[in-house]
Scaffold this motif. Structure first.
Motif, PDB file in Angstrom:
ATOM      1  N   GLU A 268      50.615  30.498  33.971  1.00  0.00           N
ATOM      2  CA  GLU A 268      52.076  30.637  34.116  1.00  0.00           C
ATOM      3  C   GLU A 268      52.418  31.726  35.124  1.00  0.00           C
ATOM      4  O   GLU A 268      53.297  31.546  35.983  1.00  0.00           O
ATOM      5  CB  GLU A 268      52.705  30.955  32.760  1.00  0.00           C
ATOM      6  N   ASN A 269      51.735  32.855  35.050  1.00  0.00           N
ATOM      7  CA  ASN A 269      52.013  33.944  35.980  1.00  0.00           C
ATOM      8  C   ASN A 269      51.677  33.559  37.417  1.00  0.00           C
ATOM      9  O   ASN A 269      52.398  33.931  38.351  1.00  0.00           O
ATOM     10  CB  ASN A 269      51.228  35.197  35.572  1.00  0.00           C
ATOM     11  N   VAL A 270      50.581  32.822  37.604  1.00  0.00           N
ATOM     12  CA  VAL A 270      50.199  32.389  38.946  1.00  0.00           C
ATOM     13  C   VAL A 270      51.249  31.437  39.517  1.00  0.00           C
ATOM     14  O   VAL A 270      51.631  31.550  40.693  1.00  0.00           O
ATOM     15  CB  VAL A 270      48.804  31.726  38.921  1.00  0.00           C
ATOM     16  N   LEU A 271      51.748  30.500  38.707  1.00  0.00           N
ATOM     17  CA  LEU A 271      52.776  29.574  39.191  1.00  0.00           C
ATOM     18  C   LEU A 271      54.053  30.318  39.561  1.00  0.00           C
ATOM     19  O   LEU A 271      54.710  30.009  40.564  1.00  0.00           O
ATOM     20  CB  LEU A 271      53.058  28.507  38.136  1.00  0.00           C
ATOM     21  N   ARG A 272      54.426  31.300  38.777  1.00  0.00           N
ATOM     22  CA  ARG A 272      55.616  32.097  39.108  1.00  0.00           C
ATOM     23  C   ARG A 272      55.420  32.828  40.436  1.00  0.00           C
ATOM     24  O   ARG A 272      56.320  32.884  41.277  1.00  0.00           O
ATOM     25  CB  ARG A 272      55.897  33.110  37.996  1.00  0.00           C
ATOM     26  N   ARG A 273      54.222  33.389  40.627  1.00  0.00           N
ATOM     27  CA  ARG A 273      53.950  34.108  41.877  1.00  0.00           C
ATOM     28  C   ARG A 273      53.997  33.156  43.072  1.00  0.00           C
ATOM     29  O   ARG A 273      54.532  33.495  44.135  1.00  0.00           O
ATOM     30  CB  ARG A 273      52.587  34.773  41.790  1.00  0.00           C
ATOM     31  N   LEU A 274      53.452  31.954  42.907  1.00  0.00           N
ATOM     32  CA  LEU A 274      53.460  30.982  44.000  1.00  0.00           C
ATOM     33  C   LEU A 274      54.882  30.558  44.351  1.00  0.00           C
ATOM     34  O   LEU A 274      55.229  30.407  45.525  1.00  0.00           O
ATOM     35  CB  LEU A 274      52.625  29.760  43.607  1.00  0.00           C
ATOM     36  N   VAL A 275      55.715  30.356  43.338  1.00  0.00           N
ATOM     37  CA  VAL A 275      57.108  29.962  43.593  1.00  0.00           C
ATOM     38  C   VAL A 275      57.851  31.079  44.318  1.00  0.00           C
ATOM     39  O   VAL A 275      58.598  30.839  45.274  1.00  0.00           O
ATOM     40  CB  VAL A 275      57.819  29.601  42.272  1.00  0.00           C
ATOM     41  N   LEU A 276      57.645  32.312  43.908  1.00  0.00           N
ATOM     42  CA  LEU A 276      58.351  33.443  44.519  1.00  0.00           C
ATOM     43  C   LEU A 276      57.872  33.706  45.949  1.00  0.00           C
ATOM     44  O   LEU A 276      58.659  34.131  46.799  1.00  0.00           O
ATOM     45  CB  LEU A 276      58.157  34.699  43.674  1.00  0.00           C
ATOM     46  N   SER A 277      56.589  33.467  46.223  1.00  0.00           N
ATOM     47  CA  SER A 277      56.036  33.802  47.538  1.00  0.00           C
ATOM     48  C   SER A 277      56.125  32.650  48.536  1.00  0.00           C
ATOM     49  O   SER A 277      55.941  32.877  49.738  1.00  0.00           O
ATOM     50  CB  SER A 277      54.574  34.236  47.392  1.00  0.00           C
ATOM     51  N   SER A 278      56.410  31.431  48.094  1.00  0.00           N
ATOM     52  CA  SER A 278      56.472  30.283  49.007  1.00  0.00           C
ATOM     53  C   SER A 278      57.822  30.254  49.713  1.00  0.00           C
ATOM     54  O   SER A 278      58.869  30.473  49.098  1.00  0.00           O
ATOM     55  CB  SER A 278      56.254  28.980  48.238  1.00  0.00           C
TER      56      SER A 278
ATOM     57  N   ASN B  67      61.015  27.006  39.096  1.00  0.00           N
ATOM     58  CA  ASN B  67      62.031  26.505  40.023  1.00  0.00           C
ATOM     59  C   ASN B  67      63.430  26.697  39.451  1.00  0.00           C
ATOM     60  O   ASN B  67      64.359  27.118  40.149  1.00  0.00           O
ATOM     61  CB  ASN B  67      61.796  25.017  40.310  1.00  0.00           C
ATOM     62  N   THR B  68      63.591  26.379  38.182  1.00  0.00           N
ATOM     63  CA  THR B  68      64.892  26.521  37.534  1.00  0.00           C
ATOM     64  C   THR B  68      65.296  27.983  37.434  1.00  0.00           C
ATOM     65  O   THR B  68      66.448  28.341  37.712  1.00  0.00           O
ATOM     66  CB  THR B  68      64.851  25.887  36.129  1.00  0.00           C
ATOM     67  N   GLU B  69      64.356  28.832  37.071  1.00  0.00           N
ATOM     68  CA  GLU B  69      64.669  30.246  36.867  1.00  0.00           C
ATOM     69  C   GLU B  69      64.990  30.959  38.168  1.00  0.00           C
ATOM     70  O   GLU B  69      65.890  31.807  38.213  1.00  0.00           O
ATOM     71  CB  GLU B  69      63.489  30.925  36.176  1.00  0.00           C
ATOM     72  N   TYR B  70      64.290  30.616  39.258  1.00  0.00           N
ATOM     73  CA  TYR B  70      64.466  31.327  40.519  1.00  0.00           C
ATOM     74  C   TYR B  70      65.331  30.560  41.512  1.00  0.00           C
ATOM     75  O   TYR B  70      65.449  30.962  42.677  1.00  0.00           O
ATOM     76  CB  TYR B  70      63.102  31.622  41.148  1.00  0.00           C
TER      77      TYR B  70
ATOM     78  N   VAL C 233      45.476  21.245  32.857  1.00  0.00           N
ATOM     79  CA  VAL C 233      45.865  22.258  33.838  1.00  0.00           C
ATOM     80  C   VAL C 233      46.949  21.708  34.758  1.00  0.00           C
ATOM     81  O   VAL C 233      47.957  22.381  35.035  1.00  0.00           O
ATOM     82  CB  VAL C 233      44.646  22.721  34.659  1.00  0.00           C
ATOM     83  N   GLU C 234      46.784  20.479  35.240  1.00  0.00           N
ATOM     84  CA  GLU C 234      47.789  19.894  36.136  1.00  0.00           C
ATOM     85  C   GLU C 234      49.106  19.671  35.396  1.00  0.00           C
ATOM     86  O   GLU C 234      50.185  19.910  35.942  1.00  0.00           O
ATOM     87  CB  GLU C 234      47.261  18.584  36.731  1.00  0.00           C
ATOM     88  N   LEU C 235      49.018  19.200  34.162  1.00  0.00           N
ATOM     89  CA  LEU C 235      50.231  18.967  33.372  1.00  0.00           C
ATOM     90  C   LEU C 235      50.978  20.278  33.124  1.00  0.00           C
ATOM     91  O   LEU C 235      52.205  20.358  33.306  1.00  0.00           O
ATOM     92  CB  LEU C 235      49.860  18.300  32.045  1.00  0.00           C
ATOM     93  N   LEU C 236      50.252  21.310  32.751  1.00  0.00           N
ATOM     94  CA  LEU C 236      50.874  22.613  32.517  1.00  0.00           C
ATOM     95  C   LEU C 236      51.396  23.221  33.813  1.00  0.00           C
ATOM     96  O   LEU C 236      52.435  23.889  33.815  1.00  0.00           O
ATOM     97  CB  LEU C 236      49.858  23.561  31.869  1.00  0.00           C
ATOM     98  N   SER C 237      50.700  22.975  34.926  1.00  0.00           N
ATOM     99  CA  SER C 237      51.152  23.508  36.212  1.00  0.00           C
ATOM    100  C   SER C 237      52.505  22.919  36.589  1.00  0.00           C
ATOM    101  O   SER C 237      53.407  23.635  37.046  1.00  0.00           O
ATOM    102  CB  SER C 237      50.116  23.202  37.307  1.00  0.00           C
ATOM    103  N   ARG C 238      52.659  21.619  36.411  1.00  0.00           N
ATOM    104  CA  ARG C 238      53.951  20.983  36.702  1.00  0.00           C
ATOM    105  C   ARG C 238      55.040  21.534  35.779  1.00  0.00           C
ATOM    106  O   ARG C 238      56.185  21.736  36.202  1.00  0.00           O
ATOM    107  CB  ARG C 238      53.841  19.471  36.558  1.00  0.00           C
ATOM    108  N   HIS C 239      54.674  21.757  34.527  1.00  0.00           N
ATOM    109  CA  HIS C 239      55.650  22.281  33.563  1.00  0.00           C
ATOM    110  C   HIS C 239      56.103  23.690  33.957  1.00  0.00           C
ATOM    111  O   HIS C 239      57.314  23.967  34.007  1.00  0.00           O
ATOM    112  CB  HIS C 239      55.012  22.294  32.175  1.00  0.00           C
ATOM    113  N   PHE C 240      55.158  24.561  34.277  1.00  0.00           N
ATOM    114  CA  PHE C 240      55.518  25.931  34.652  1.00  0.00           C
ATOM    115  C   PHE C 240      56.221  25.962  36.009  1.00  0.00           C
ATOM    116  O   PHE C 240      57.070  26.832  36.253  1.00  0.00           O
ATOM    117  CB  PHE C 240      54.274  26.812  34.681  1.00  0.00           C
ATOM    118  N   LEU C 241      55.879  25.014  36.899  1.00  0.00           N
ATOM    119  CA  LEU C 241      56.574  24.931  38.189  1.00  0.00           C
ATOM    120  C   LEU C 241      58.045  24.584  37.987  1.00  0.00           C
ATOM    121  O   LEU C 241      58.932  25.157  38.632  1.00  0.00           O
ATOM    122  CB  LEU C 241      55.895  23.887  39.081  1.00  0.00           C
ATOM    123  N   LEU C 242      58.307  23.641  37.086  1.00  0.00           N
ATOM    124  CA  LEU C 242      59.688  23.263  36.782  1.00  0.00           C
ATOM    125  C   LEU C 242      60.455  24.455  36.219  1.00  0.00           C
ATOM    126  O   LEU C 242      61.607  24.715  36.605  1.00  0.00           O
ATOM    127  CB  LEU C 242      59.692  22.100  35.790  1.00  0.00           C
ATOM    128  N   ILE C 243      59.830  25.189  35.316  1.00  0.00           N
ATOM    129  CA  ILE C 243      60.494  26.356  34.720  1.00  0.00           C
ATOM    130  C   ILE C 243      60.785  27.413  35.790  1.00  0.00           C
ATOM    131  O   ILE C 243      61.895  27.958  35.865  1.00  0.00           O
ATOM    132  CB  ILE C 243      59.617  26.948  33.604  1.00  0.00           C
TER     133      ILE C 243
END
Length: 550
Positions: free
Chosen positions: A434-444, A404-407, A392-402
């Motif tokens: 993946e959807n939760v990480l995208r939401r966190l990036v957009l709302s932070s 961050n790059t996309e937004y 979960v942590e490994l995938l979270s970092r991966h989706f966070l990187l994606i």
């Protein structure tokens, strides 16, 4: 030289009230700069301009430590040329500025021409106005640490006292200390984020693709991947099972890419996403004139995938009629277009997937037993995300990187926030993560995803309910007994939407009377009859077919 301010401070001039009013205005405007300006450069430069225009403290400059030389250099200024800024370099303890930095004491130079330690380093004497010019320098303190020096020139012979200027400079130095501290923290955090992102990119780029694009280190994932690679080159049907969002289509692609069919098409079909009345024509194609709107012959998905792989996702949602036609394709390697009686030969490998328990569906009469055996020649179960440990942590970092790059962001997720993510059960698995990480990036809004924001988002996700427990596997040879088979009549209040309404079992001859009675009562309306009987319309039709009810 640097001295205690008591030894060289003039007495205040008579116009004290007017001086205090100006000072308060400067302080008020300077405080507004701290929160309103876009960058530290803009904020400090505006404060230095206020000092010059409103109280006559000219050529203000803020000197901060220089990492390259270990000394001081001008970082912010107003009224200095770029050449003067570039010359403003001081070794540790050098000149008035260096001594203020070392001693953390105020320096008041009444006349720069009489002070031997005044270097005229940044501003030559010829540039300064004629007459007596004073120089004031105060340390920029944060707790017990000296962060730098705030300094300015002023004309000695002015009605405004040097004591007032020193007091104002000390207040402004405190504000500058806050700006410098925040700027240092932001720079440090930004540098760390960039470094971590660069390290992650390098690690992902340098890491051999032993997992075929699947990210994870848990043993359950490795076992599923190893099993997939073992069967990839074999020409057998594969059934992928597991909860929704576990990556079944990605594993189907791995099967295809590691087989001899890798250069041929890979065609994915979601059986649950296509309406029942269109699915047959999508799978097998249709002839011109086969139905209204069929203006030309069209190939189906099986023909498109000739030589390659067909991935049938959510295979458990196929109707009995299509199950029979799919079974025929598996047996004969031929398809019939809708509206045609001529078979078309196809050479495809079928990979099916479902999140349902097909063994249970077979026992309940919802899935054909012969088709099940044809599809599950080699079943592979994909683990749920909650069963994958630290993935979960490994995938979270991966989706966070994606994300961050996309937004266009550069957010950081700390260990506490990651632990919150790791403890969640993830009923939607990887797709939900993946959807939760995208939401966190957009709302932070800051530079870091806070643990509180993670908790808030996960609480909102938990409204969906805890994850569904896998259905129990029915032991072979033990069919489910339908309690309704022993009933003489079925209550009319039974709701088809109630999951407890009727646990479907084998079709029994005893049901014929109940079904015929429900059909008579509803004047042949199958939908209403199915509702009364507590079953779906599809199951009612299947029973009518088996029991030969017209």
């Amino acid at each position: 030289m640097a001295v205690k301010e008591s030894s060289r401070i003039e007495h205040s001039e008579p116009n004290v009230i007017g001086s205090h009013s100006v000072d308060l205005t400067v302080i008020h405007e300077a405080a507004r700069c701290i929160g309103s300006e876009g960058s530290s450069q803009e904020a400090v430069n505006k404060i230095l301009r206020l000092m010059s225009e409103m109280v006559g403290l000219n050529r203000g400059r803020v000197l901060l430590p220089d990492e390259a030389t270990g000394g001081l250099r001008i970082r912010f200024s107003y009224g200095l040329t770029q050449d003067q800024v570039d010359k403003g370099l001081y070794s540790p303890g050098e000149g008035i500025t260096g001594k203020v930095m070392q001693s953390k004491q105020v320096a008041v130079i009444q006349n720069v021409d009489d002070e031997q330690n005044f270097l005229f380093r940044a501003v030559d004497r010829e540039v300064l106005p004629e007459g007596v010019v004073s120089f004031l320098a105060v340390p920029i303190l944060k707790d017990q640490d000296c962060l730098g020096v705030l300094a300015a020139h002023r004309l000695r012979m002015r009605p405004r006292s040097i004591q007032s200027d020193l007091l104002l400079l000390r207040v402004i130095a405190t504000m500058v200390a806050q700006i410098v501290t925040i700027d240092a923290l932001v720079s440090e955090r930004t540098a760390r984020l960039k470094r971590e992102n660069a390290e992650l990119r390098e690690a992902l780029a340098a890491r051999p693709d032993t997992n075929n694009g699947i990210l994870g280190e848990s043993q359950s994932l490795k076992d599923a991947l190893m099993t997939t690679l073992q069967v990839a080159e074999q020409p057998v049907s594969v059934l992928l099972t597991g909860e929704s969002g576990t990556g079944k289509e990605r594993f189907a692609q791995i099967l295809h890419l590691n087989s001899a069919r890798r250069d041929k098409p890979f065609v994915a079909i979601n059986c649950a996403a296509i309406p029942e009345n269109l699915l047959e024509s999508e799978l097998f194609g249709y002839e011109r004139g086969a139905f209204t709107g069929a203006s030309a012959t069209k190939q189906g998905k099986f023909e498109h995938a000739h030589g390659g792989t067909v991935f049938l996702d959510e295979i458990g949602d196929l109707t009995f009629e299509l199950q029979a036609k799919l079974l025929r394709v598996l047996q004969t390697s031929e398809v019939y277009k809708v509206g045609s009686t001529t078979p078309v030969s196809v050479n495809v490998r079928i990979v099916a997937a479902t999140h349902k328990d097909l063994q249970l569906a077979v026992n309940q009469g919802q899935f054909r037993l012969d088709l099940y055996y044809r599809l599950s020649v080699f079943p592979i179960h994909l683990p749920a995300l909650r069963e994958r440990g630290n993935d979960v942590e490994l995938l979270s970092r991966h989706f966070l990187l994606i994300a961050n790059t996309e937004y266009g962001k550069n957010l950081y997720c700390g260990p506490v926030a990651l632990r919150h993510l790791a403890r969640y059960e993830w009923p939607g698995n990887i797709r939900q993560l993946e959807n939760v990480l995208r939401r966190l990036v957009l709302s932070s809004t800051g530079s870091e995803i806070s643990p509180d924001s993670v908790v808030k988002v996960l609480e909102a996700e938990s409204v969906i309910g805890s994850y569904a427990k896998p259905s129990a596997v029915i032991p072979p040879g033990r069919p489910i007994v339908d309690p309704a088979e022993s009933r003489v009549s079925i209550p009319k209040t039974m709701n088809v939407g109630d999951p407890q309404a009727r646990p479907y079992g084998w079709v029994s001859a005893n049901e014929k009377g109940s079904i015929e009675g429900a059909l008579r009562e509803t004047f042949g309306n199958k939908t209403q009859a199915a509702r009364i009987l507590g079953m779906s319309l599809r199951q009612l039709r299947y029973r009518m077919l088996k029991l030969k009810i017209n």
